[in-house]
Design a protein around this motif. Structure first.
Motif, PDB file in Angstrom:
ATOM      1  N   ARG A 132       0.832  -1.211   0.000  1.00 22.88           N
ATOM      2  CA  ARG A 132       0.000   0.000   0.000  1.00 22.88           C
ATOM      3  C   ARG A 132       0.865   1.259   0.000  1.00 22.88           C
ATOM      4  O   ARG A 132       1.881   1.327   0.675  1.00 22.88           O
ATOM      5  N   ALA A 162      -5.625  -5.508  -1.411  1.00 24.39           N
ATOM      6  CA  ALA A 162      -4.985  -4.256  -1.793  1.00 24.39           C
ATOM      7  C   ALA A 162      -5.337  -3.827  -3.213  1.00 24.39           C
ATOM      8  O   ALA A 162      -4.887  -2.780  -3.681  1.00 24.39           O
ATOM      9  N   GLN A 189      -3.882   5.920   0.808  1.00 26.18           N
ATOM     10  CA  GLN A 189      -3.641   4.520   1.166  1.00 26.18           C
ATOM     11  C   GLN A 189      -2.848   4.373   2.455  1.00 26.18           C
ATOM     12  O   GLN A 189      -2.962   3.363   3.146  1.00 26.18           O
TER      13      GLN A 189
END
Length: 245
Positions: A132, A162, A189
């Protein structure tokens, strides 16, 4: 596990959630006899890697800070990136990060911030997930094929969560698409309400080594602004690659 490996594994126990450990707590996690564990801890304390807080209570030691200073002063990657990162944040309000791959995570090894009141959750010395954030994806998208296959075997659910792919074929296709621009961008994120833009930094033999990124307190950037920032970060990452080798 070899004796030296077991001794070094003691250091892995210390983290932000539990910065202090007693002898008995360490013993419950490290599989060895009390006399052997005592020798391991004594060696770590004598080396300055651990320090005694009170009797049989330990924390990470001052030698680690000494090592950190040496890394800051001598790491060719940091020395090459620092002036460019400073220039970036003088022109853009945000935080510029230099991150290395570390085991199955990504570790920020240097940070430069603008004078505006803004901070990133990706601060120096803090390891973050490999899957991420732009700083991580700029590294992941250049993994060799065999490393991607191994990663997918280890964490298929995490990769799917993800948004990177529900199969190895899809994962490779998504990362290939990211590589086409040379840089990658994400929104929120790692730190909510921010945009991250990152590009890869390569070591000798064109092996992926690190990433250079900029985090700005904005989302919903126009295509023109995103493109301009992406090209700027990519150019700086290429300069760092050349200067650090």
């Amino acid at each position: 596990m070899l004796s030296n490996e077991r001794m070094l594994s003691v250091l892995d126990l210390f983290d932000l959630e539990q910065p202090e450990w007693t002898f008995d707590e360490i013993g419950a996690r490290i599989e060895c006899g009390r006399s052997t564990l005592y020798r391991h801890i004594k060696l770590l304390v004598d080396a300055g890697l651990l320090m005694t807080v009170t009797e049989s209570v330990y924390r990470l030691g001052p030698r680690i800070i000494e090592f950190d200073h040496q890394i800051r002063a001598t790491d060719p990657l940091i020395r090459a990136a620092r002036p460019l990162m400073g220039e970036i944040v003088r022109e853009e309000a945000g935080v510029s990060l230099l991150c290395r791959r570390y085991r199955d995570r990504v570790l920020c090894v240097h940070q430069e911030a603008s004078t505006t009141h803004f901070s990133s959750n990706y601060e120096r010395g803090r390891a973050r997930p490999l899957l991420r954030g732009a700083a991580s994806l700029a590294i992941l998208m250049h993994f060799p094929s065999h490393q991607l296959a191994k990663l997918y075997d280890q964490m298929p659910e995490a990769l799917e969560d993800a948004g990177l792919g529900s199969s190895l074929t899809e994962l490779r296709a998504n990362l290939r698409a990211m590589r086409q621009n040379g840089w990658v961008t994400t929104e929120g994120q790692v730190t909510p309400g921010v945009t991250g833009i990152a590009a890869p930094v390569f070591g000798r033999g064109d092996e992926i080594s690190a990433s250079l990124s900029l985090t700005i307190p904005e989302t919903g950037l126009s295509d023109e602004r995103r493109e301009a920032l992406g090209k700027r970060i990519l150019f700086c990452a290429r300069v760092v690659t050349s200067a650090s080798q």
